[in-house]
Design a protein around this motif. Structure first.
Motif, PDB file in Angstrom:
ATOM      1  N   LYS A 233      24.209 -22.297   3.230  1.00 34.38           N
ATOM      2  CA  LYS A 233      24.455 -23.236   2.133  1.00 34.38           C
ATOM      3  C   LYS A 233      23.194 -24.039   1.869  1.00 34.38           C
ATOM      4  N   LYS A 234      23.157 -24.677   0.700  1.00 30.08           N
ATOM      5  CA  LYS A 234      22.055 -25.566   0.353  1.00 30.08           C
ATOM      6  C   LYS A 234      22.005 -26.709   1.372  1.00 30.08           C
ATOM      7  N   GLY A 235      20.809 -27.017   1.855  1.00 31.22           N
ATOM      8  CA  GLY A 235      20.645 -28.105   2.815  1.00 31.22           C
ATOM      9  C   GLY A 235      20.615 -27.661   4.265  1.00 31.22           C
ATOM     10  N   ASP A 236      20.984 -26.407   4.558  1.00 31.45           N
ATOM     11  CA  ASP A 236      20.950 -25.896   5.930  1.00 31.45           C
ATOM     12  C   ASP A 236      19.512 -25.749   6.411  1.00 31.45           C
ATOM     13  N   ILE A 237      19.315 -25.923   7.722  1.00 25.78           N
ATOM     14  CA  ILE A 237      18.038 -25.600   8.352  1.00 25.78           C
ATOM     15  C   ILE A 237      18.173 -24.154   8.813  1.00 25.78           C
ATOM     16  N   VAL A 238      17.235 -23.297   8.375  1.00 25.92           N
ATOM     17  CA  VAL A 238      17.325 -21.870   8.694  1.00 25.92           C
ATOM     18  C   VAL A 238      16.071 -21.378   9.402  1.00 25.92           C
TER      19      VAL A 238
ATOM     20  N   HIS B 138      15.837 -12.889   1.069  1.00 23.19           N
ATOM     21  CA  HIS B 138      17.185 -12.335   1.209  1.00 23.19           C
ATOM     22  C   HIS B 138      17.874 -12.984   2.406  1.00 23.19           C
ATOM     23  N   ILE B 139      19.168 -13.317   2.260  1.00 23.07           N
ATOM     24  CA  ILE B 139      19.866 -14.063   3.313  1.00 23.07           C
ATOM     25  C   ILE B 139      20.048 -13.271   4.605  1.00 23.07           C
ATOM     26  N   SER B 140      19.906 -11.937   4.549  1.00 25.65           N
ATOM     27  CA  SER B 140      19.997 -11.153   5.783  1.00 25.65           C
ATOM     28  C   SER B 140      18.804 -11.427   6.691  1.00 25.65           C
ATOM     29  N   ASN B 141      17.731 -11.987   6.138  1.00 30.29           N
ATOM     30  CA  ASN B 141      16.541 -12.313   6.916  1.00 30.29           C
ATOM     31  C   ASN B 141      16.544 -13.766   7.397  1.00 30.29           C
ATOM     32  N   LEU B 142      17.664 -14.467   7.216  1.00 28.61           N
ATOM     33  CA  LEU B 142      17.760 -15.871   7.603  1.00 28.61           C
ATOM     34  C   LEU B 142      18.915 -16.083   8.578  1.00 28.61           C
ATOM     35  N   ASN B 143      18.719 -16.982   9.541  1.00 27.62           N
ATOM     36  CA  ASN B 143      19.780 -17.400  10.454  1.00 27.62           C
ATOM     37  C   ASN B 143      19.856 -18.917  10.439  1.00 27.62           C
ATOM     38  N   VAL B 144      21.054 -19.448  10.478  1.00 27.19           N
ATOM     39  CA  VAL B 144      21.248 -20.897  10.534  1.00 27.19           C
ATOM     40  C   VAL B 144      20.827 -21.378  11.921  1.00 27.19           C
ATOM     41  N   VAL B 145      20.176 -22.536  11.979  1.00 26.43           N
ATOM     42  CA  VAL B 145      19.768 -23.117  13.252  1.00 26.43           C
ATOM     43  C   VAL B 145      20.930 -23.917  13.828  1.00 26.43           C
ATOM     44  N   ASP B 146      21.228 -23.673  15.112  1.00 28.24           N
ATOM     45  CA  ASP B 146      22.326 -24.349  15.817  1.00 28.24           C
ATOM     46  C   ASP B 146      22.053 -25.849  15.888  1.00 28.24           C
ATOM     47  N   PRO B 147      23.015 -26.697  15.465  1.00 27.02           N
ATOM     48  CA  PRO B 147      22.786 -28.143  15.489  1.00 27.02           C
ATOM     49  C   PRO B 147      22.645 -28.710  16.904  1.00 27.02           C
ATOM     50  N   LYS B 148      23.220 -28.045  17.893  1.00 29.06           N
ATOM     51  CA  LYS B 148      23.191 -28.541  19.272  1.00 29.06           C
ATOM     52  C   LYS B 148      21.918 -28.099  20.014  1.00 29.06           C
ATOM     53  N   THR B 149      21.586 -26.811  19.951  1.00 27.72           N
ATOM     54  CA  THR B 149      20.463 -26.280  20.729  1.00 27.72           C
ATOM     55  C   THR B 149      19.160 -26.192  19.935  1.00 27.72           C
ATOM     56  N   GLY B 150      19.250 -26.132  18.603  1.00 29.42           N
ATOM     57  CA  GLY B 150      18.044 -25.995  17.786  1.00 29.42           C
ATOM     58  C   GLY B 150      17.519 -24.578  17.713  1.00 29.42           C
TER      59      GLY B 150
ATOM     60  N   PRO C 275      18.217 -20.341  16.554  1.00 31.42           N
ATOM     61  CA  PRO C 275      18.972 -19.594  15.543  1.00 31.42           C
ATOM     62  C   PRO C 275      20.282 -19.042  16.104  1.00 31.42           C
ATOM     63  N   THR C 276      21.310 -19.037  15.268  1.00 30.29           N
ATOM     64  CA  THR C 276      22.625 -18.573  15.702  1.00 30.29           C
ATOM     65  C   THR C 276      23.333 -17.863  14.554  1.00 30.29           C
ATOM     66  N   ARG C 277      24.324 -17.068  14.906  1.00 30.67           N
ATOM     67  CA  ARG C 277      25.181 -16.479  13.892  1.00 30.67           C
ATOM     68  C   ARG C 277      26.254 -17.489  13.523  1.00 30.67           C
ATOM     69  N   VAL C 278      26.897 -17.270  12.389  1.00 33.64           N
ATOM     70  CA  VAL C 278      27.886 -18.223  11.884  1.00 33.64           C
ATOM     71  C   VAL C 278      29.263 -17.590  11.893  1.00 33.64           C
ATOM     72  N   GLY C 279      30.246 -18.340  12.389  1.00 30.04           N
ATOM     73  CA  GLY C 279      31.637 -17.915  12.356  1.00 30.04           C
ATOM     74  C   GLY C 279      32.437 -18.917  11.550  1.00 30.04           C
ATOM     75  N   ARG C 280      33.692 -18.601  11.285  1.00 24.68           N
ATOM     76  CA  ARG C 280      34.566 -19.529  10.571  1.00 24.68           C
ATOM     77  C   ARG C 280      35.816 -19.772  11.405  1.00 24.68           C
ATOM     78  N   LYS C 281      36.306 -21.012  11.352  1.00 23.98           N
ATOM     79  CA  LYS C 281      37.446 -21.401  12.165  1.00 23.98           C
ATOM     80  C   LYS C 281      38.207 -22.502  11.440  1.00 23.98           C
ATOM     81  N   LYS C 282      39.535 -22.531  11.604  1.00 20.34           N
ATOM     82  CA  LYS C 282      40.326 -23.593  10.990  1.00 20.34           C
ATOM     83  C   LYS C 282      40.341 -24.802  11.913  1.00 20.34           C
ATOM     84  N   VAL C 283      39.910 -25.941  11.353  1.00 22.56           N
ATOM     85  CA  VAL C 283      39.942 -27.204  12.078  1.00 22.56           C
ATOM     86  C   VAL C 283      40.660 -28.214  11.182  1.00 22.56           C
ATOM     87  N   ASP C 284      41.771 -28.759  11.662  1.00 18.03           N
ATOM     88  CA  ASP C 284      42.581 -29.705  10.889  1.00 18.03           C
ATOM     89  C   ASP C 284      42.990 -29.136   9.527  1.00 18.03           C
TER      90      ASP C 284
END
Length: 105
Positions: free
Chosen positions: A7-12, A67-79, A81-90
């Motif tokens: 998404k816009k604003g992510d560190i990649v 291309h987004i296949s060449n980008l990974n989101v940076v983990d907010p905890k460890t800093g 790169p990580t893969r992204v999953g989706r989960k229902k929270v509240d």
């Protein structure tokens, strides 16, 4: 069309290309082309004709989409790169880091 993991604003982190190994903030996501423009990365030279804003014309450096296949989101905890999953929270679907399980803003 499926949802994108960036998404816009992510560190990649850049996985491939001339800027491999660098990180930056996403300025814009082009959904239909599955590309993202990252601040300060994948710079290209554009030749500009003289105009009112730039009466001399000349060459300017601008960011090109990656291309987004060449980008990974940076983990907010460890800093790292990580893969992204989706989960229902509240009752809301949120993006989570596969490495730490941390919610990505």
């Amino acid at each position: 069309m499926s949802k994108l993991h960036i998404k816009k604003g992510d560190i990649v982190f850049v996985n491939a290309g001339t800027d491999k190994g660098k990180t930056g903030r996403v300025v814009k996501v082009i959904v239909d082309k599955q590309r993202a423009i990252v601040e300060g990365l994948n710079m290209v030279t554009k030749h500009a004709k003289p105009n009112a804003k730039n009466p001399q014309g000349g060459r300017e450096q601008v960011e090109a989409p990656i291309h987004i296949s060449n980008l990974n989101v940076v983990d907010p905890k460890t800093g790292k790169p990580t893969r992204v999953g989706r989960k229902k929270v509240d009752g809301k679907l949120v993006r989570i880091s596969k490495k730490s399980g941390e919610v990505i803003k």
